[in-house]
Design a protein around this motif. Structure first.
Motif, PDB file in Angstrom:
ATOM      1  N   GLU A   1       0.744  -1.188  -0.064  1.00 28.38           N
ATOM      2  CA  GLU A   1      -0.028   0.204  -0.061  1.00 28.38           C
ATOM      3  C   GLU A   1       1.172   1.290  -0.055  1.00 28.38           C
ATOM      4  O   GLU A   1       0.708   2.265  -0.665  1.00 28.38           O
ATOM      5  N   LEU A   2       2.026   1.157   0.843  1.00 30.30           N
ATOM      6  CA  LEU A   2       2.713   2.314   0.847  1.00 30.30           C
ATOM      7  C   LEU A   2       3.475   2.850  -0.397  1.00 30.30           C
ATOM      8  O   LEU A   2       3.590   4.150  -0.787  1.00 30.30           O
ATOM      9  N   VAL A   3       3.974   1.830  -1.232  1.00 27.76           N
ATOM     10  CA  VAL A   3       4.497   2.077  -2.561  1.00 27.76           C
ATOM     11  C   VAL A   3       3.682   2.220  -3.750  1.00 27.76           C
ATOM     12  O   VAL A   3       3.882   2.500  -4.656  1.00 27.76           O
ATOM     13  N   GLY A   4       2.207   1.912  -3.314  1.00 23.48           N
ATOM     14  CA  GLY A   4       1.353   2.254  -4.407  1.00 23.48           C
ATOM     15  C   GLY A   4       1.089   1.119  -5.570  1.00 23.48           C
ATOM     16  O   GLY A   4       0.489   1.203  -6.572  1.00 23.48           O
ATOM     17  N   LEU A   5       1.518  -0.361  -4.906  1.00 27.65           N
ATOM     18  CA  LEU A   5       1.022  -1.497  -5.670  1.00 27.65           C
ATOM     19  C   LEU A   5      -0.338  -1.885  -5.411  1.00 27.65           C
ATOM     20  O   LEU A   5      -0.578  -2.293  -4.117  1.00 27.65           O
ATOM     21  N   THR A   6      -1.073  -1.883  -6.472  1.00 29.87           N
ATOM     22  CA  THR A   6      -2.526  -2.313  -5.990  1.00 29.87           C
ATOM     23  C   THR A   6      -2.484  -3.782  -5.872  1.00 29.87           C
ATOM     24  O   THR A   6      -1.564  -4.551  -6.421  1.00 29.87           O
ATOM     25  N   PRO A   7      -3.618  -4.509  -5.584  1.00 30.56           N
ATOM     26  CA  PRO A   7      -3.776  -5.752  -5.150  1.00 30.56           C
ATOM     27  C   PRO A   7      -3.614  -6.708  -6.339  1.00 30.56           C
ATOM     28  O   PRO A   7      -3.001  -7.691  -6.367  1.00 30.56           O
ATOM     29  N   VAL A   8      -4.189  -6.144  -7.408  1.00 31.24           N
ATOM     30  CA  VAL A   8      -4.013  -6.734  -8.898  1.00 31.24           C
ATOM     31  C   VAL A   8      -2.634  -6.769  -9.110  1.00 31.24           C
ATOM     32  O   VAL A   8      -2.214  -7.761  -9.703  1.00 31.24           O
ATOM     33  N   GLU A   9      -1.828  -5.757  -9.109  1.00 36.92           N
ATOM     34  CA  GLU A   9      -0.607  -5.885  -9.549  1.00 36.92           C
ATOM     35  C   GLU A   9       0.133  -6.665  -8.516  1.00 36.92           C
ATOM     36  O   GLU A   9       1.188  -7.411  -9.036  1.00 36.92           O
ATOM     37  N   ALA A  10       0.015  -6.608  -7.135  1.00 40.02           N
ATOM     38  CA  ALA A  10       0.737  -7.527  -6.298  1.00 40.02           C
ATOM     39  C   ALA A  10       0.592  -9.007  -6.739  1.00 40.02           C
ATOM     40  O   ALA A  10       1.572  -9.662  -6.376  1.00 40.02           O
ATOM     41  N   LYS A  11      -0.502  -9.457  -7.309  1.00 44.70           N
ATOM     42  CA  LYS A  11      -0.535 -10.771  -7.883  1.00 44.70           C
ATOM     43  C   LYS A  11       0.093 -11.342  -9.171  1.00 44.70           C
ATOM     44  O   LYS A  11       0.158 -12.230  -9.593  1.00 44.70           O
ATOM     45  N   ARG A  12       0.518 -10.092  -9.929  1.00 45.23           N
ATOM     46  CA  ARG A  12       1.401 -10.349 -11.296  1.00 45.23           C
ATOM     47  C   ARG A  12       2.755 -10.464 -10.960  1.00 45.23           C
ATOM     48  O   ARG A  12       3.346 -10.304  -9.825  1.00 45.23           O
ATOM     49  N   ARG A  13       3.257 -11.569 -11.797  1.00 43.57           N
ATOM     50  CA  ARG A  13       4.540 -11.849 -11.715  1.00 43.57           C
ATOM     51  C   ARG A  13       5.580 -10.676 -11.990  1.00 43.57           C
ATOM     52  O   ARG A  13       5.347  -9.943 -12.772  1.00 43.57           O
ATOM     53  N   VAL A  14       6.619 -10.766 -11.399  1.00 46.95           N
ATOM     54  CA  VAL A  14       7.504  -9.581 -11.440  1.00 46.95           C
ATOM     55  C   VAL A  14       8.076  -9.547 -12.678  1.00 46.95           C
ATOM     56  O   VAL A  14       8.453  -8.347 -13.217  1.00 46.95           O
ATOM     57  N   GLY A  15       8.352 -10.650 -13.237  1.00 43.79           N
ATOM     58  CA  GLY A  15       8.751 -10.685 -14.992  1.00 43.79           C
ATOM     59  C   GLY A  15       7.971  -9.759 -15.741  1.00 43.79           C
ATOM     60  O   GLY A  15       8.493  -9.417 -16.952  1.00 43.79           O
ATOM     61  N   GLY A  16       6.797  -9.629 -15.269  1.00 42.19           N
ATOM     62  CA  GLY A  16       5.792  -8.941 -16.219  1.00 42.19           C
ATOM     63  C   GLY A  16       5.811  -7.485 -15.779  1.00 42.19           C
ATOM     64  O   GLY A  16       4.896  -6.551 -16.301  1.00 42.19           O
TER      65      GLY A  16
END
Length: 299
Positions: free
Chosen positions: A113-128
């Motif tokens: 939440e602090l860095v602004g990564l949404t729940p949807v983005e948090a579920k994505r693989r880092v490679g993407g």
């Protein structure tokens, strides 16, 4: 606090870092600047015990990094945002770090939440992830253990203007609470806004350091002549430092009257002589590192 004392790193006959000494004070952001290949990243790797120095030492909070128990809870590090497991999701990457440091999983959600990564983005693989998203994840990892010190190498790469403003606010809040931040960046205008102190390195050696106000106020004298090379040589014989000005001429670390008299003594015709107007961090940086930059300075 970070203390660097006589730090040197050699690779065979090549010296990457040469007798570097400076201190990063608590409650302040220190901008660490230099051209490509100047030794910034090597220095930061030695601070974090990822590269062993040839000589000298670095102390973080009074200890060598490798002697700090559970270092992630004392020192937050981001040296390469792309060096993250591409197959894990953002949340998984942070969870692994949290478990390694013995932190509660709730800290992961707080950092996302602090860095602004949404729940949807948090579920994505880092490679993407885009570079900006990787930077945010890397900053979340650095802050995960609630450290007292941050060591950040080019943390604003890939961030859009809103992201850069967010980064500025985050660092201001961190240091206002007594945190210590060492920040390397090529975004000189942004460093000029956020940094309290500056350390400039060129060819592995410190070429200038001090508060931002000190470095930006020591513009010296701007001198242009019919033969700038001869003028620089004459000044050098007197032990007076000079640097090429990005806009032509020389920036001289002496009063205009001293420069004028010396030019007259050597029969060098001056076409301009005045106090330098500084020009901000970008111009001052180019003055200090003109001899060390890979790219030439336009005259």
């Amino acid at each position: 606090m970070i203390e660097i004392r006589g730090l040197t790193k050699r690779y065979g006959a090549a010296t990457a870092v040469d007798d570097v000494t400076f201190t990063v004070q608590p409650g302040r952001v220190t901008g660490f600047l230099g051209p490509n290949g100047a030794g910034k990243s090597t220095t930061m790797r030695m601070i974090c015990a990822l590269t062993r120095p040839t000589s000298g030492e670095t102390l973080v909070l009074g200890r060598r990094y490798e002697e700090i128990p559970n270092p992630g809870c004392s020192v937050g590090v981001l040296l390469d945002a792309s060096a993250q497991h591409a197959g894990r999701t953002g949340r998984e990457a942070l969870t692994v770090s949290a478990l390694t440091m013995g932190l509660d999983r709730s800290r992961v959600e707080q950092m996302l939440e602090l860095v602004g990564l949404t729940p949807v983005e948090a579920k994505r693989r880092v490679g993407g992830y885009s570079l900006g998203m990787r930077q945010r994840l890397g900053i979340a990892n650095a802050l995960l253990g609630d450290p007292q010190v941050l060591v950040l190498d080019e943390p604003a790469n890939g961030l859009d203007p809103a992201g850069i403003h967010w980064m500025r606010t985050l660092l201001a809040d961190f240091t206002s609470g007594g945190g210590t931040a060492l920040l390397s960046s090529h975004l000189l205008r942004e460093v000029e806004v956020i940094a309290d102190d500056l350390v400039v390195i060129g060819r592995g050696r410190i070429v200038a350091q001090g508060t931002k106000e000190e470095l930006l106020s020591t513009g010296g004298t701007l001198a242009r002549s019919d033969d700038d090379g001869a003028l620089a040589a004459a000044l050098g014989q007197r032990g007076i430092a000079t640097a090429p000005s990005p806009r032509g001429g020389l920036v001289v670390e002496a009063e205009p009257t001293v420069v004028g008299r010396l030019a007259a003594d050597h029969r060098i015709a001056l076409t301009e002589l005045r106090a330098s107007d500084g020009g901000g961090l970008e111009e001052r940086f180019l003055q200090l590192t003109a001899a060390d930059a890979r790219e030439g300075v336009d005259r």
